[in-house]
Design a protein around this motif. Structure first.
Motif, PDB file in Angstrom:
ATOM      1  N   GLU A  83       0.838  -1.194   0.000  1.00 48.73           N
ATOM      2  CA  GLU A  83       0.000   0.000   0.000  1.00 48.73           C
ATOM      3  C   GLU A  83       0.878   1.251   0.000  1.00 48.73           C
ATOM      4  OE1 GLU A  83      -3.321   1.990   2.924  1.00 48.73           O
ATOM      5  OE2 GLU A  83      -2.998  -0.155   2.980  1.00 48.73           O
ATOM      6  N   GLN A  84       0.437   2.279  -0.716  1.00 47.08           N
ATOM      7  CA  GLN A  84       1.183   3.531  -0.733  1.00 47.08           C
ATOM      8  C   GLN A  84       1.142   4.175   0.644  1.00 47.08           C
ATOM      9  OE1 GLN A  84      -0.503   5.916  -3.849  1.00 47.08           O
ATOM     10  NE2 GLN A  84       1.015   5.178  -5.295  1.00 47.08           N
ATOM     11  N   SER A  85       2.199   4.901   0.958  1.00 49.28           N
ATOM     12  CA  SER A  85       2.268   5.563   2.256  1.00 49.28           C
ATOM     13  C   SER A  85       2.815   6.972   2.092  1.00 49.28           C
ATOM     14  CB  SER A  85       3.144   4.765   3.218  1.00 49.28           C
ATOM     15  OG  SER A  85       4.483   4.727   2.764  1.00 49.28           O
ATOM     16  N   VAL A  86       2.637   7.760   3.134  1.00 43.51           N
ATOM     17  CA  VAL A  86       3.187   9.100   3.199  1.00 43.51           C
ATOM     18  C   VAL A  86       3.945   9.230   4.511  1.00 43.51           C
ATOM     19  CG1 VAL A  86       1.462  10.193   1.742  1.00 43.51           C
ATOM     20  CG2 VAL A  86       1.075  10.049   4.173  1.00 43.51           C
ATOM     21  N   THR A  87       4.826  10.192   4.559  1.00 45.82           N
ATOM     22  CA  THR A  87       5.611  10.446   5.754  1.00 45.82           C
ATOM     23  C   THR A  87       5.388  11.881   6.198  1.00 45.82           C
ATOM     24  OG1 THR A  87       7.294   8.884   4.999  1.00 45.82           O
ATOM     25  CG2 THR A  87       7.955  10.425   6.704  1.00 45.82           C
ATOM     26  N   LEU A  88       5.207  12.052   7.490  1.00 50.10           N
ATOM     27  CA  LEU A  88       5.086  13.403   8.029  1.00 50.10           C
ATOM     28  C   LEU A  88       5.946  13.516   9.279  1.00 50.10           C
ATOM     29  CD1 LEU A  88       3.127  13.761  10.780  1.00 50.10           C
ATOM     30  CD2 LEU A  88       1.451  12.968   9.166  1.00 50.10           C
ATOM     31  N   VAL A  89       6.348  14.737   9.573  1.00 50.28           N
ATOM     32  CA  VAL A  89       7.113  15.029  10.781  1.00 50.28           C
ATOM     33  C   VAL A  89       6.230  15.884  11.670  1.00 50.28           C
ATOM     34  CG1 VAL A  89       9.152  16.187  11.712  1.00 50.28           C
ATOM     35  CG2 VAL A  89       9.327  14.878   9.580  1.00 50.28           C
ATOM     36  N   GLY A  90       6.159  15.516  12.949  1.00 50.86           N
ATOM     37  CA  GLY A  90       5.327  16.259  13.877  1.00 50.86           C
ATOM     38  C   GLY A  90       5.820  16.127  15.303  1.00 50.86           C
ATOM     39  N   VAL A  91       5.186  16.864  16.185  1.00 50.71           N
ATOM     40  CA  VAL A  91       5.523  16.865  17.614  1.00 50.71           C
ATOM     41  C   VAL A  91       4.430  16.112  18.360  1.00 50.71           C
ATOM     42  CG1 VAL A  91       5.884  18.317  19.646  1.00 50.71           C
ATOM     43  CG2 VAL A  91       6.721  19.066  17.405  1.00 50.71           C
ATOM     44  N   ILE A  92       4.831  15.236  19.270  1.00 51.16           N
ATOM     45  CA  ILE A  92       3.860  14.508  20.088  1.00 51.16           C
ATOM     46  C   ILE A  92       3.282  15.463  21.122  1.00 51.16           C
ATOM     47  CG2 ILE A  92       3.493  12.632  21.733  1.00 51.16           C
ATOM     48  CD1 ILE A  92       5.794  11.126  20.370  1.00 51.16           C
ATOM     49  N   PHE A  93       1.959  15.655  21.073  1.00 54.99           N
ATOM     50  CA  PHE A  93       1.256  16.505  22.033  1.00 54.99           C
ATOM     51  C   PHE A  93       0.578  15.680  23.122  1.00 54.99           C
ATOM     52  CE2 PHE A  93       2.227  19.910  19.363  1.00 54.99           C
ATOM     53  CZ  PHE A  93       1.745  21.102  19.875  1.00 54.99           C
ATOM     54  N   SER A  94       0.198  14.431  22.813  1.00 50.11           N
ATOM     55  CA  SER A  94      -0.398  13.570  23.829  1.00 50.11           C
ATOM     56  C   SER A  94      -0.166  12.107  23.470  1.00 50.11           C
ATOM     57  CB  SER A  94      -1.883  13.862  24.022  1.00 50.11           C
ATOM     58  OG  SER A  94      -2.598  13.598  22.842  1.00 50.11           O
ATOM     59  N   ILE A  95      -0.219  11.278  24.503  1.00 50.00           N
ATOM     60  CA  ILE A  95       0.005   9.838  24.372  1.00 50.00           C
ATOM     61  C   ILE A  95      -1.163   9.143  25.048  1.00 50.00           C
ATOM     62  CG2 ILE A  95       1.522   7.920  24.982  1.00 50.00           C
ATOM     63  CD1 ILE A  95       3.845   9.994  25.014  1.00 50.00           C
ATOM     64  N   HIS A  96      -1.756   8.180  24.349  1.00 52.26           N
ATOM     65  CA  HIS A  96      -2.918   7.467  24.873  1.00 52.26           C
ATOM     66  C   HIS A  96      -2.641   5.970  24.863  1.00 52.26           C
ATOM     67  CE1 HIS A  96      -5.118  11.215  24.392  1.00 52.26           C
ATOM     68  NE2 HIS A  96      -4.538  11.305  23.205  1.00 52.26           N
ATOM     69  N   ARG A  97      -3.012   5.324  25.963  1.00 54.23           N
ATOM     70  CA  ARG A  97      -2.845   3.881  26.040  1.00 54.23           C
ATOM     71  C   ARG A  97      -3.951   3.310  26.907  1.00 54.23           C
ATOM     72  NH1 ARG A  97       2.587   1.119  27.603  1.00 54.23           N
ATOM     73  NH2 ARG A  97       2.252  -0.372  25.986  1.00 54.23           N
ATOM     74  N   ASN A  98      -4.570   2.241  26.421  1.00 59.49           N
ATOM     75  CA  ASN A  98      -5.468   1.455  27.249  1.00 59.49           C
ATOM     76  C   ASN A  98      -5.263  -0.010  26.871  1.00 59.49           C
ATOM     77  OD1 ASN A  98      -7.164   0.837  24.998  1.00 59.49           O
ATOM     78  ND2 ASN A  98      -8.273   2.747  25.292  1.00 59.49           N
ATOM     79  N   ASP A  99      -6.083  -0.895  27.376  1.00 55.07           N
ATOM     80  CA  ASP A  99      -5.884  -2.325  27.135  1.00 55.07           C
ATOM     81  C   ASP A  99      -5.994  -2.708  25.661  1.00 55.07           C
ATOM     82  OD1 ASP A  99      -5.487  -2.734  29.814  1.00 55.07           O
ATOM     83  OD2 ASP A  99      -7.570  -3.294  30.206  1.00 55.07           O
ATOM     84  N   GLN A 100      -6.812  -1.991  24.912  1.00 57.11           N
ATOM     85  CA  GLN A 100      -7.038  -2.350  23.518  1.00 57.11           C
ATOM     86  C   GLN A 100      -6.203  -1.562  22.516  1.00 57.11           C
ATOM     87  OE1 GLN A 100     -10.059  -1.525  25.397  1.00 57.11           O
ATOM     88  NE2 GLN A 100     -10.192  -3.665  25.996  1.00 57.11           N
ATOM     89  N   GLN A 101      -5.710  -0.369  22.882  1.00 53.86           N
ATOM     90  CA  GLN A 101      -5.147   0.508  21.866  1.00 53.86           C
ATOM     91  C   GLN A 101      -4.078   1.441  22.414  1.00 53.86           C
ATOM     92  OE1 GLN A 101      -8.334   2.065  19.564  1.00 53.86           O
ATOM     93  NE2 GLN A 101      -7.161   3.774  18.843  1.00 53.86           N
TER      94      GLN A 101
END
Length: 88
Positions: A2-20
């Motif tokens: 599959e075609q893809s793209v690349t971007l550069v960015g700054v992490i503003f938040s991080i989310h984690r739970n049991d599923q994701q």
């Protein structure tokens, strides 16, 4: 592959739970882009060595490779093939 793209960015938040796990780049709430990460996502430090999701931190500059498709939600969401930390 599959075609893809690349971007550069700054992490503003991080989310984690049991599923994701996800990071939000370049904004919070309805701004920016949510990037979903799973066990198939390649996580790398700037030197190309593997890192864990737990090593990602808010304010890191990352390069994300993701599919062309984004959800129509606000903020848009996508899946990451690869996340590379460029700057801590």
């Amino acid at each position: 592959m599959e075609q893809s793209v690349t971007l550069v960015g700054v992490i503003f938040s991080i989310h984690r739970n049991d599923q994701q796990q996800s990071i939000q780049l370049d904004g919070i709430d309805q701004f920016g882009l949510i990037v979903h990460i799973d066990s198939d996502t390649e996580l790398l430090c700037a030197h190309g060595k593997a890192i864990s999701f737990d090593e990602l931190e808010i304010s890191m500059v990352v390069k994300v490779e993701h599919p062309l498709a984004l959800t129509m939600s606000i903020p848009p969401q996508t899946y990451a093939y690869q996340v590379m930390v460029l700057q801590s």
